[in-house]
Every structure is written in C-alpha cells, then in structure tokens.
Design an enzyme around this catalytic site. Structure first.
Site, PDB file in Angstrom:
ATOM      1  CB  THR A 144      -1.183  -0.070   1.079  1.00  0.00           C
ATOM      2  OG1 THR A 144      -0.240  -0.158   2.533  1.00  0.00           O
ATOM      3  CG2 THR A 144      -1.952  -0.949   1.151  1.00  0.00           C
ATOM      4  CE  LYS A 167      -0.271  -3.301   3.287  1.00  0.00           C
ATOM      5  NZ  LYS A 167      -0.780  -2.606   4.245  1.00  0.00           N
ATOM      6  CB  THR A 178      -1.782  -1.826   9.536  1.00  0.00           C
ATOM      7  OG1 THR A 178      -2.756  -2.120   8.298  1.00  0.00           O
ATOM      8  CG2 THR A 178      -0.802  -0.968   9.069  1.00  0.00           C
ATOM      9  CD  GLU A 258       1.570   5.033   6.312  1.00  0.00           C
ATOM     10  OE1 GLU A 258       1.211   5.779   7.456  1.00  0.00           O
ATOM     11  OE2 GLU A 258       0.878   4.591   5.656  1.00  0.00           O
ATOM     12  CG  ASN A 377      -0.388   8.578   8.375  1.00  0.00           C
ATOM     13  OD1 ASN A 377      -1.011   7.730   7.698  1.00  0.00           O
ATOM     14  ND2 ASN A 377       0.639   8.617   8.589  1.00  0.00           N
TER      15      ASN A 377
END
Lengths: 382, 382
Positions: A144, A167, A178, A258, A377
């Site tokens: 993602t 992932k 996640t 991220e 985000n």
C-alpha cells in the site's frame, strides 16, 4: 515465499488501486499437505476478510490465499462480507478447490466497498499467472504505502525451507500491526505444530513492532505447509526458522514505516517480569514527545523517564538507568553521563532502560515521529 | 487569581530562562484562613517540587506558592530536592512564615538542576513586588511554550470569588497534564471541603484534557482559600464555581497546545459506564492516524472505529455510530451519510461516538497532530 517447494504465486493489476500498480496476489499450496495456521488482529472491529479467514482456518487447512491492496473491506457491513465470500468462491472455482479452503486478506482504506467488477476478473488473471517463481510478484501486489516489498527465507540443511512476504507501513502496532504476512514452508508439519510455531514467533516479532501505536482492523499472519520437501523438521529448528523469517519481515516493516527517519529499538532490561518489560518498552515506544526528540537527534532522556513513570511495572524511580546508543545519560533516576557524548546520526537508535527490578527483558521496535508522517497521514483518504 | 480577596501575587524575571522573559511567580495568601488542597501528577516519576508540595499539603494549609518556569527540577536526585527545600525556606524567610507552609512548583526541561544563584535572588525580587494586582504578572511568569497566559474567574452574587491561573502547552495528558494551576478563593472553606471541590472539578476537566498522551512529572493543581470575603459559600455553588474555573482553564490549555491547528472534542455517548466512555474517548483522542487526518480536514471515520476496537468497553461492532461535526458518517459500523457533507474548516471539531451500549457519556479534549508539533518537540532541549 515460493522458495518453499509446493507453492505457486502470482501478483497482477486488477485495477482496484487508482494508481494502476499491482493490487491482487494469489498464493496456492499444491500439497501434498495443506496444513495451515493463522494469527489475526486483536482489534474488536475486524474487517470482513479477517472474519472469513478466521472461520475457514478452523479446519486447520488452506489450499490458497488471495490478497488485495487498494481497499481494506473493513466497516463495510453485510455487503462487505458477501464480497469476501464471493472472492473466495471465485478463487475456489478457478483452482478447483472448496471456498472453505481459501483465506482472504485485504488492505487499504477502511469503510469503502471493494470494486468487485474489477476484483473478480483480477482473480482469473492471477490464477492464469500462477507460477513457482511468482513469490516476488505477489509481494509487490500487496504493497500500500510500502516503498519496497518485503520477503525473507530460511533454508535448513535438512532440506526444507521457510519463506515469507509481508506488507505494512502505517497503523503499525501490536496485536498485530496493519500488515498482511504469508509464510510458507515445504516442511511436513500438522496444523497444531504450525500454530504453535507461528504463535511463538509472532509473540516476540510482529507483536513487538509498534511504529505508531495504531492497531489495524485487517492484520493477518498465515503459515502454510505443503510438505513438498518430504522432510519432517526438528521442532525446535523449525520454530526458530519461523521466528527468524518473522523477525526479518518485522524488521523490514519498521525500516519502511510511513514518514520515518529512525528505526528505534527499546530494550527494557532487569524488569520483574517479561510482561512488565513489554509494557514499559511499549509505553516508551508510544511517547510522541520522545519520538519527536529522536527525530531531532536530541537525547532527551527525561521523556523516557516520564513515560516509564506512567506504567504499573515494578521499579524505584531513584534506581532507573537509561542509555541512548550505549551512553548512560541517566543514572539512578538523575543525570548520568554527558548527553553530548550521544551520537544519533545513524538510522538505528537503541534506547536501553534498566529497571533494576528483576531479571526479565524485552525489546520493542518503533519509529520516530516526523513531519512526513503527519503529511502522509493527513491526506490518506483525500 | 488576585481577583479573590486576601491574595497578593507577583511575577518577575529571575534569569532562569535563557530567553530573558519572566520566570518566577509568587502567590501569597494573607488570610485570615489558610486552608488549601492539591492534586498532583499520577506519574510515578515525580519532580522534587511535587514530592515537597505533597508533603507540606498534609497539614491542609498553605501560606504561599512559589512557581518557576525554565526548569522542571525533575530527575535531579537528592540535590534537586534540596534546591526545592531551599526555595521554600527562602520564601518563608521573606514572608515571615514557615517553610512547611510554602508549596513549590517548577516547569521546564527534565533532568537539569535549577540555577539557584539566580532563583533565590528572584524570590527576594518577587516578594518585594507582591501586590493585590499581581495575578496577571504571575500568570505570565509561569509560561513555557505557552503563547498566551491563562486566567479565569467566577464571582458569586453571595460575595465570594474563585480565580485561577494555568500554564501548559505540551506533555498534556490525563492524570494530570503538564501543567501548573493555582486557584484561589476568598470564600470561607476548610481544607476538606476544598479537597472535595477540587477533586470533583479536576476529574471532569483537567483529567479529560489529552493533547498528546504524554503525562508530565510536575503537574500540580492547588486551591487556596483566604476566607477574606467573610462568606461561607453554598457547597454546591462553590463546587460548581471551582469546576467552571477549571473547565475554562482546561479549555484554554487545549486552545494553546504546541503546534495544534484544531481543538477536538471527543464525545462518547450511550456507553455502559462513565469509565468506559472515558476509556473510549481517550483511546480515540490518542490515535495518531486520526489526529493527522483531522489536521488534513479529512473525515476518516474508519480510524475512529479502528481505535474503538482496541478498547475493552462494551459495544457491538455492528452497532457503532460515529458523527463528525454532526454528520453521521458511520451508521451500524458501516458507511453512513456522505462524508463530503462534513465541514472541518473551523478550529473546533467534534467527534461523537455512539456505542449503543448504555446511558453513560464522557468527553475528552485533544488536538490534531501537526508538522509544527513535530518541529517544536524535535528541538526542545537543543
């Protein structure tokens, strides 16, 4: 993942993602054994594919796993569950197996239905593309916000292999993160043995990755055994191989989180119990002020102590020692070595908290908090 | 704070802060009553001034409070405690009271000793500057990263007043936040009545402010009564006045939190118990991904559900409703009204989570997570 004999895989572009990058993966176990085990998010708000996969795994067997990025199929109501069911049925029809032997994993935005008119043809496309070299393509198709795909493998001198893909880059927190992980092996092992090895491995690897404290609705870790090596592994060696692959993938998740610029390992030592060591490590890992300080390469150990002080773990505030990258900047709850001795230039930072309260220890991995994390985000679904 | 009769205050520049702005405040109760109550951080790593003030408050009386910014005097060992003691002795000598009647509060960086050669002359300076109009100067002198000073007051028709000041902009989390608060009243009330009113007020005000989930080592809320109005207040009216002043100051803290661009109220309704409502509200308030989304004015309700799912509160995932600024974007755990109807342009954002599990409710205030927060806190001690 296809390093283990008896598995084929594929990764294709079904068109689920607006970006036009690969978004559908299929992993097939060709046997002779179909034993499997799974660990799922402890979030009480579970996505439809999690509810489905938990159900089908009750048999202890899986013939295939289908995974999509571009949509989590979480908080989508009864219609979303029907979409998952239809996906499994489609995979089953393509492969000539039962839908109850097909696990489904989804990742992406919560609260949006999947485009089934694109996904179902994608399953056909993936089934046609299956190959014993397809592991990497599958790993690419489940990304993602990941910037790189993640795979790992261990091969035993005894002739069997454990391989895996993962992932996950945000909403990374324990129990689980996640992330979607599929681990395969050609060792001969029953579902109970797989379950034991998988739970032992996740407890000290994926469950101790806590990038941002946010727990996903879709986390799934699956372990499938084909038995194609014809070898029954030594139990301890097999458990260690599954743990090694899990630790490798977990470390890769933290390294690609991220917006992160630092990978931080929190080592809590001399705790009264392992549970308390984990509690303290996780509390430090979730302290936003500390995560900002580390981003700024500021050895602000006061924030470590302030975080420890909010836990229930056994410790005496006047006997706490804290090191940052090996420099004991806090001794006996007060000022220790010169903080100017601390170098934090590298990507990896190690914080050691010595509770002086026992002999247990645990480590939790986290990341720094950065403006890039905020930017990524604040615009995720818009 | 000096709106209540019987109090004098001062705020001066002792030179503790490198910035050269005011950094030392003194509040003196001239009686005739000296009853007092206090609430302190529940962090187990407590600063020296907290340990000192908890001790002196056991008598139920205070003659003065001395407060400094520019250094928290936390994690400073026995030497730091001696500094606090010496500060109280100096105030006592200046005012002709006992050191055991003087509370001490400090705020600033953890792990650094206070410059006593500057602080003690500052106490002399503050004692000389005391006046019945000094409340605002005192409020200014306790600022750290606060951009504005915070005061509030309520005056009863019965002739008594409750006034207060507060500081705190980061490390703002429950039980309590990184804040110093002094509330004064000229009502006649004993220390037990003050304690009851103060605890009831903080429980639903300061304790429900959670800007960044980080709990300080120095939080202190003091309530001092001079009795100078000569009026014994109605207990319920007095408790409500203390609550109103506390809520006003708490709201000002959220409105001035480090780097924030949004003030977010999380209303949890129809919970099974108030404790569960608070747990759910606090968990939502601490979700970094949601805080980023709100910064981006993105009504990403999936992150609200993912947060609720990590709590132990009673709820059915298929009966959760969530509204953002009054638009019910999530109904029955799935997609509700069109998210494009949500306007998040204003500074204040209200998220309502309906658990459909009972009749209890609670609200927690938080802020968004911004690049400015990261920048401010990545360079705090350097």
């Amino acid at each position: 993942m296809t390093a283990a004999k008896g598995f084929r895989a594929a990764g294709v572009t079904a068109g689920i993602k607006a970006s036009g990058t690969p978004d559908l993966a299929l992993v097939v176990n060709d046997g002779p054994s179909f034993a499997a085990a799974g660990v799922f998010t402890s979030n009480r708000v579970k996505a439809a594919p999690v509810l489905w996969s938990q159900q089908v795994l009750k048999t202890g067997e899986l013939a295939a796993v289908v995974l999509n990025s571009g949509g989590a199929n979480a908080c989508t109501g009864p219609g979303g569950f029907q979409d998952t069911h239809a996906t499994a049925e489609k995979v089953a029809a393509e492969l000539g197996v039962g839908a109850g032997e097909v696990a489904v994993c989804s990742t992406g935005l919560i609260g949006v239905r999947l485009p089934m008119d694109l996904l179902l043809p994608g399953v056909e496309q993936a089934a046609a593309a299956l190959s014993a070299e397809g592991g990497e393509a599958a790993a690419i198709a489940i990304k993602t916000t990941d910037t790189v795909h993640k795979t790992a493998q261990v091969t035993s001198p005894a002739g069997w292999t454990v391989g895996g893909m993962a992932k996950g880059a945000g909403m990374l927190a324990p129990g689980l993160a996640t992330m979607l992980v599929v681990i395969t092996t050609d060792a001969q092992a029953g579902s109970a043995a797989l379950d034991e090895a998988l739970r032992a491995a996740t407890r000290t690897t994926f469950d101790r990755v806590d990038s941002d404290g946010c727990m996903s609705t879709n986390d799934t870790v699956l372990l499938l055994a084909s038995g194609a090596s014809g070898t029954v592994p030594d139990a301890a060696e097999f458990a260690e191989a599954v743990r090694t692959v899990s630790a490798d993938l977990a470390r890769q998740l933290i390294g690609d989180a991220e917006g992160a610029s630092k990978d931080i390992r929190i080592d809590v030592v001399n705790a009264a119990t392992e549970d308390e060591a984990v509690e303290v490590a996780r509390t430090i890992a979730r302290n936003n002020l500390l995560k900002c300080a580390i981003h700024g390469e500021d050895p602000n150990w006061g924030r470590v102590l302030a975080a420890i002080g909010t836990t229930r773990a056994a410790f005496d505030p006047d006997r706490l020692d804290v090191a940052i990258n090996g420099v004991w900047v806090c001794r006996d709850g007060g000022v220790g070595e010169d903080r100017d001795l601390v170098s934090m230039k590298g990507r990896e930072v190690v914080i050691t908290a010595d509770l002086n309260a026992g002999q247990a220890a645990a480590s939790v991995w986290t990341n720094d908090l950065t403006a890039d994390y905020v930017h990524e985000n604040s615009a995720y679904s818009t």
